[in-house]
Design an enzyme around this catalytic site. Structure first.
Site, mmCIF file in Angstrom:
data_model
loop_
_atom_site.group_PDB
_atom_site.id
_atom_site.type_symbol
_atom_site.label_atom_id
_atom_site.label_comp_id
_atom_site.label_asym_id
_atom_site.label_seq_id
_atom_site.Cartn_x
_atom_site.Cartn_y
_atom_site.Cartn_z
ATOM 1 N NE ARG A 1 11.663 -20.122 -23.512
ATOM 2 C CZ ARG A 1 11.856 -21.434 -23.449
ATOM 3 N NH1 ARG A 1 11.054 -22.114 -24.525
ATOM 4 N NH2 ARG A 1 12.462 -22.027 -22.569
ATOM 5 C CG HIS B 1 24.592 -19.410 -28.796
ATOM 6 N ND1 HIS B 1 23.338 -19.785 -29.509
ATOM 7 C CD2 HIS B 1 25.032 -20.489 -28.596
ATOM 8 C CE1 HIS B 1 23.242 -21.314 -29.032
ATOM 9 N NE2 HIS B 1 24.415 -21.517 -28.661
ATOM 10 C CE1 TYR C 1 17.556 -22.645 -24.937
ATOM 11 C CE2 TYR C 1 19.479 -21.055 -24.777
ATOM 12 C CZ TYR C 1 18.249 -21.606 -24.303
ATOM 13 O OH TYR C 1 17.856 -21.469 -23.013
ATOM 14 C CG HIS D 1 21.903 -25.235 -30.658
ATOM 15 N ND1 HIS D 1 21.346 -25.539 -29.515
ATOM 16 C CD2 HIS D 1 22.990 -24.601 -30.253
ATOM 17 C CE1 HIS D 1 22.093 -25.032 -28.594
ATOM 18 N NE2 HIS D 1 23.190 -24.808 -28.858
ATOM 19 C CD GLU E 1 26.734 -25.424 -29.421
ATOM 20 O OE1 GLU E 1 26.294 -24.188 -29.483
ATOM 21 O OE2 GLU E 1 27.076 -25.561 -28.298
ATOM 22 C CG ASP F 1 29.239 -27.625 -26.049
ATOM 23 O OD1 ASP F 1 29.687 -28.327 -25.007
ATOM 24 O OD2 ASP F 1 28.554 -26.661 -25.741
ATOM 25 C CG HIS G 1 26.786 -29.941 -26.494
ATOM 26 N ND1 HIS G 1 26.360 -29.035 -27.327
ATOM 27 C CD2 HIS G 1 26.183 -29.556 -25.196
ATOM 28 C CE1 HIS G 1 25.692 -27.999 -26.713
ATOM 29 N NE2 HIS G 1 25.367 -28.520 -25.475
ATOM 30 C CG HIS H 1 30.440 -23.415 -27.173
ATOM 31 N ND1 HIS H 1 28.984 -23.827 -27.457
ATOM 32 C CD2 HIS H 1 30.684 -22.120 -27.447
ATOM 33 C CE1 HIS H 1 28.656 -22.647 -28.162
ATOM 34 N NE2 HIS H 1 29.689 -21.813 -27.998
ATOM 35 C CG ASP I 1 23.314 -29.891 -23.807
ATOM 36 O OD1 ASP I 1 24.105 -29.475 -23.179
ATOM 37 O OD2 ASP I 1 22.308 -29.317 -24.446
ATOM 38 C CG HIS J 1 26.843 -26.836 -20.402
ATOM 39 N ND1 HIS J 1 27.008 -25.787 -21.101
ATOM 40 C CD2 HIS J 1 26.280 -27.782 -21.089
ATOM 41 C CE1 HIS J 1 26.690 -25.987 -22.098
ATOM 42 N NE2 HIS J 1 26.002 -27.266 -22.532
ATOM 43 C CD GLU K 1 28.091 -22.672 -24.482
ATOM 44 O OE1 GLU K 1 28.358 -23.911 -24.553
ATOM 45 O OE2 GLU K 1 27.409 -21.967 -25.317
HETATM 46 ZN ZN ZN Z 1 24.763 -27.515 -23.920
HETATM 47 FE FE FE Z 2 27.757 -24.856 -26.347
HETATM 48 FE FE FE Z 3 24.868 -23.742 -27.959
#
Ligand code: ZN
Ligand code: FE
Ligand code: FE
Length: 277
Positions: free
Chosen positions: A37, A67, A70, A107, A142, A176, A179, A211, A224, A226, A256
């Site tokens: 966050r 990372h 996000y 991102h 990414e 990724d 993605h 990723h 999106d 995973h 991930e």
């Molecule tokens: Zn993702």
């Molecule tokens: Fe990713």
């Molecule tokens: Fe990511």
């Protein structure tokens, strides 16, 4: 040798993550620099970092990916939100100077109602500020699934961002697999074609990390979500082709997938077995 690891929790610091990595057979890993966050980062613990650098050197752990949170939106219409993103990311880069060779992944953002062009200009402004930070860390954009109004779903959108950076020598890309497949590139049936397209539009020299995720939904669904390796729409055969592809096989791979440490350990073992030395 396959460079593979997964996303780890920062709870026990850098040294804690290195121990977790060794425990699960990983030689690379990723972590969030702070609460997703975008909250405050823990103070830099130099003892922890020294311990980490020692364990990493002894065990050949490198590179690690930090990372960015996000939920930050570097392309937000609101100037305050953009400033928050620049400050947070600059601070992250300064901290990463303690971990030589690390990579910083983020991102690109969500354009919301602005449209891709206006948002892209804002992301470029951010990148131009970040490359001026006194840092050696390579900044990775990414590739996104195109969920909602995400920028970075197409290779052209990523290329446009990189082209706008005055000094792009420290800008790279993290691909990724969930993605990209979810975004409409057929990694399952046309891996060579997608890699050629990436090379033609962005350039494989920019590709620094992968990723590695299966996708719960099919080609071009922009959801999106995973999936565990071999349990999604990409499937194990496609993932094995990805880790062994001549253009990708020497890159570091970061899982991930929805797993605990035991689950990651099993996936890492499986993929190491299926990697052709
Ligand atoms: Zn993702
Ligand atoms: Fe990713
Ligand atoms: Fe990511």
């Amino acid at each position: 040798m396959l460079r593979i690891g997964c996303h780890l929790s920062f709870t026990n610091g850098y040294a804690g993550m290195a121990r977790d990595a060794i425990e699960i057979g990983a030689n690379v890993f990723q972590f969030f620099t702070r609460n997703p966050r975008g909250g405050r980062a823990k103070p830099v613990d130099l003892d922890d970092i020294a311990e980490y650098n020692r364990i990493a050197a002894e065990n050949g752990i490198s590179p690690i990916v930090a990372h960015a949170p996000y939920t930050m939106n570097p392309s937000a219409a609101d100037e305050g939100l953009r400033e928050f993103a620049v400050n947070t990311m600059s601070d992250d880069l300064m901290r990463l100077n303690h971990i030589p060779g690390s990579l910083y992944n983020f991102h690109p953002g969500n354009h919301v109602k602005q449209g891709v062009e206006i948002a892209s200009q804002k992301i470029i402004d951010l990148l131009n500020q970040l490359v001026r930070v006194d840092s050696q860390t390579v900044i990775l954009l990414e590739t996104m699934a195109g969920k909602g109004t995400e920028v970075g779903r197409t290779f052209e959108e990523i290329r446009f961002l990189i082209d706008g950076v005055e000094d792009s020598s420290r800008i790279g890309v993290c691909l990724d697999t969930c993605h990209v497949y979810d975004g409409g590139y057929d990694l399952k049936n046309n891996l060579d074609g997608v890699i050629t397209e990436f090379d033609n539009i962005i350039g494989l020299n920019r590709l620094r990390a992968v990723h590695l995720n299966d996708s719960k939904f099919g080609l071009g669904s922009h959801k999106d979500r995973h999936a565990k390796i071999g349990e999604g729409e990409l499937g194990l055969d496609a993932i094995v082709r990805i880790i062994n592809h001549p253009a990708l096989r020497n890159l570091p791979f970061y899982l991930e997938t929805p797993n605990d440490l035991e689950g990651y350990k099993a996936e890492i073992r499986l993929l190491k077995d299926l990697y052709r030395d």
